[in-house]
Scaffold this active site. Sequence first.
Site, PDB file in Angstrom:
ATOM      1  N   MET A  77       5.735  -2.383  -8.284  1.00 60.43           N
ATOM      2  CA  MET A  77       5.169  -1.040  -8.358  1.00 60.43           C
ATOM      3  C   MET A  77       5.506  -0.238  -7.107  1.00 60.43           C
ATOM      4  O   MET A  77       5.809   0.954  -7.185  1.00 60.43           O
ATOM      5  CB  MET A  77       3.652  -1.120  -8.541  1.00 60.43           C
ATOM      6  CG  MET A  77       3.008   0.233  -8.771  1.00 60.43           C
ATOM      7  SD  MET A  77       3.524   1.036 -10.312  1.00 60.43           S
ATOM      8  CE  MET A  77       2.708  -0.010 -11.508  1.00 60.43           C
ATOM      9  N   LYS A  78       5.484  -0.887  -5.955  1.00 59.16           N
ATOM     10  CA  LYS A  78       5.823  -0.212  -4.702  1.00 59.16           C
ATOM     11  C   LYS A  78       7.262   0.314  -4.751  1.00 59.16           C
ATOM     12  O   LYS A  78       7.542   1.431  -4.314  1.00 59.16           O
ATOM     13  CB  LYS A  78       5.645  -1.169  -3.521  1.00 59.16           C
ATOM     14  CG  LYS A  78       6.060  -0.640  -2.168  1.00 59.16           C
ATOM     15  CD  LYS A  78       5.035   0.282  -1.572  1.00 59.16           C
ATOM     16  CE  LYS A  78       5.477   0.740  -0.189  1.00 59.16           C
ATOM     17  NZ  LYS A  78       4.403   1.088   0.671  1.00 59.16           N
ATOM     18  N   ILE A  79       8.181  -0.487  -5.297  1.00 59.90           N
ATOM     19  CA  ILE A  79       9.580  -0.055  -5.427  1.00 59.90           C
ATOM     20  C   ILE A  79       9.666   1.193  -6.308  1.00 59.90           C
ATOM     21  O   ILE A  79      10.358   2.155  -5.978  1.00 59.90           O
ATOM     22  CB  ILE A  79      10.449  -1.198  -6.005  1.00 59.90           C
ATOM     23  CG1 ILE A  79      10.556  -2.356  -5.021  1.00 59.90           C
ATOM     24  CG2 ILE A  79      11.826  -0.683  -6.387  1.00 59.90           C
ATOM     25  CD1 ILE A  79      11.103  -3.635  -5.630  1.00 59.90           C
ATOM     26  N   VAL A 122       0.820  -1.207   0.000  1.00 61.63           N
ATOM     27  CA  VAL A 122       0.000   0.000   0.000  1.00 61.63           C
ATOM     28  C   VAL A 122       0.854   1.257   0.000  1.00 61.63           C
ATOM     29  O   VAL A 122       2.031   1.241   0.333  1.00 61.63           O
ATOM     30  CB  VAL A 122      -0.947   0.050   1.218  1.00 61.63           C
ATOM     31  CG1 VAL A 122      -1.868  -1.148   1.227  1.00 61.63           C
ATOM     32  CG2 VAL A 122      -0.180   0.141   2.528  1.00 61.63           C
TER      33      VAL A 122
END
Length: 130
Positions: free
Chosen positions: A76-78, A27
Amino acid sequence: MSIDVVNAKKVANFALESGFKALDAPVSGGIGGAENGTLTFMVGGDSIAFDCVLPLFEVMGQKAVLCGNSGAGQSMKICNNMILGISMIGVCEAFSLANNLDIDHSKMFEVVSTASGSCWSINTSVSYTH
């Protein structure tokens, strides 16, 4: 909690071998986003599993995006964290420069928070009361 992409894929494969489906769903939004139900979920995994749990994501947050196969949520979080880190460095450098140029930090914030330099790092991490 965010984990590395390799282990997210391993967990998904283990779940699949055991007859289950798994989604990795880190998140963005932090504690405030969790408290206010404004989290953004970056999801990796099967589209059918995503559709099944989408109503749960919608209760907990404002947005859930299926980013691709297993591990894509972590990937995507990275990428998101890279953008955040770069913008935070820019904000710090700009305030340091303002300090060296004898610009009042509250005036800097007043201008930048509503001008083209505005970003999450300015509006969330920097605060000045007027």
